[in-house]
Design an enzyme around this catalytic site. Sequence first.
Site, PDB file in Angstrom:
ATOM      1  CB  SER A 157      -1.041   0.015   1.201  1.00 53.02           C
ATOM      2  OG  SER A 157      -1.546   1.179   1.179  1.00 53.02           O
TER       3      SER A 157
ATOM      4  CD1 TRP B  96      -1.320   1.396  -6.124  1.00 53.37           C
ATOM      5  CD2 TRP B  96      -2.183   2.770  -4.820  1.00 53.37           C
ATOM      6  NE1 TRP B  96      -2.378   1.828  -6.530  1.00 53.37           N
ATOM      7  CE2 TRP B  96      -2.901   2.944  -5.811  1.00 53.37           C
ATOM      8  CE3 TRP B  96      -2.371   3.612  -3.350  1.00 53.37           C
ATOM      9  CZ2 TRP B  96      -4.029   3.692  -5.684  1.00 53.37           C
ATOM     10  CZ3 TRP B  96      -3.273   4.504  -3.870  1.00 53.37           C
ATOM     11  CH2 TRP B  96      -4.058   4.520  -4.833  1.00 53.37           C
ATOM     12  CG  HIS B  97      -0.368   5.680  -0.981  1.00 50.27           C
ATOM     13  ND1 HIS B  97      -0.937   4.497  -0.539  1.00 50.27           N
ATOM     14  CD2 HIS B  97      -1.305   6.647  -0.820  1.00 50.27           C
ATOM     15  CE1 HIS B  97      -2.044   4.719  -0.189  1.00 50.27           C
ATOM     16  NE2 HIS B  97      -2.332   6.009  -0.553  1.00 50.27           N
ATOM     17  N   GLY B  98       3.269   6.021  -3.733  1.00 47.96           N
ATOM     18  CA  GLY B  98       4.165   6.817  -4.475  1.00 47.96           C
ATOM     19  C   GLY B  98       5.682   6.299  -4.545  1.00 47.96           C
TER      20      GLY B  98
END
Length: 479
Positions: free
Chosen positions: A322, A325-327
């Site tokens: 997660s 995935w965010h950056g």
Amino acid sequence: MTFNTLTYFLFLPAIYLAYFFAGERARWCVLLGASLVFYAALRVPYLLAVLALVALATFWCGVAIGGARELAAKRRLLWAGIGIDLLTLVGMKYLPFLSANLQELARLLSVDAGIPQVHPFVAIGVSYYVFQAISYLIDIYLEIEEPERHFGYFALYLCFFPKLLQGPIERAGDLLPQLKQKYQVNRENLRIGALLFLWGLFKKVVIADRLGSYVDNVYRDVHAYQGLQLALATYAYGFQVYLDFSGYTDMALGSALLFNIRLTQNFNSPYLATSIADFWRRWHISLSRWILDYIFKPLQMQWRSGRNWGTAAALFAAFLVSGIWHGAGWGFVVWGGLHGLYMACSVFYRPYQKKIYQRLGLDKSRAQHVFQVFITFNLVSFTWIFFRANSIQDALHVVREIFLDTRVDLGNLYRAILPFAGDFTSVSHFLNLVFFFGVYWLVRKKEVARLELSYVVIISLFVILLGRFNSTSFMYMGY
């Protein structure tokens, strides 16, 4: 084009009118065309090419998986589709980050690896529709869903414009049937959609962007501020990111409702959560469901022989994904890792939790609830430091200052509040805050759909008079 711009204020009703007057068979064409125009308005031509690649590859693999008879063939097609989607995401979002880190590693090892520098790409929306494409393929492979054989509807499912840039991440079984249903004017949906859009706009331009000016000033140069100032900016950022992202979601849900399409509700008062697990049931709900179903559960089954340790490891790995995935940045990795660590620790703490509260005489009491909310909120706020800081070094400086700076005097408190209060101390801005929390409480109790006309007029006035429209982007558009 973003939701808080004049262009979108003209675009949305124009598309609705075109959709309304189009024949039933042509309505999907109107929405698909509108979605492509909406994405093209970002003026990054290769984004459309990337969207086309993901859509074509996923559509073909989905149909092929549905038609394959042997399990081995289905599995090969599944991994082929997932591989194309993931390679597209990695190439667009993470290649510059990987290149920079490999260059740094080669420098530390004094090795001339000849690794080329890769400049960052604009990857707005890619993370969202790639995850949606992957879930579609997995659901077909598991025979949860049938493959969509109409490419137009499938493409619209991937790029429906209200949820294209920041989600929600929709499942095929939830969204595709709605895209195919016959349209009938629903005045209640029109009314609620307009209210949701207005409420989201209020959260974004009146509150989130105003908080953002203070947060940006502090986090731009964290070394110029002391612990209390940094703590206040961190708490302000927590509310900024929530109001900005949930404001976008409200506007997305409101836009979709005009076409009788219900998207996933992505937020449910997350800062009232009583545990980190509860927080993730309330925050970015569509992503939480995705992580739970497609990463955590398979890993938990794979590592089930490890019992609690296997569950803890699966939780940590899922939330690490997660974060990634965010950056493309180490701050996001640490942010996800911290949430994974919280969740992993809860596996071992949970059996003792009730006994501890019973011994303290707090079991099922109001004090227990308040204490749990307080602790959860502060644990989440701590992770926002790494999410927001410009570098790991800046984040560690903020942590050191907050926890080691013991100068709590009136002068220090004044210096901490002054930059923040300067934007809110006028009578109008103070009333703005009071009104916001009053309406927010009303919305929590009665829901947006039950707001009276007087509240709608007041919200509209606050948006017009106090809204900040100089910042057109949403925070999560870059993630």
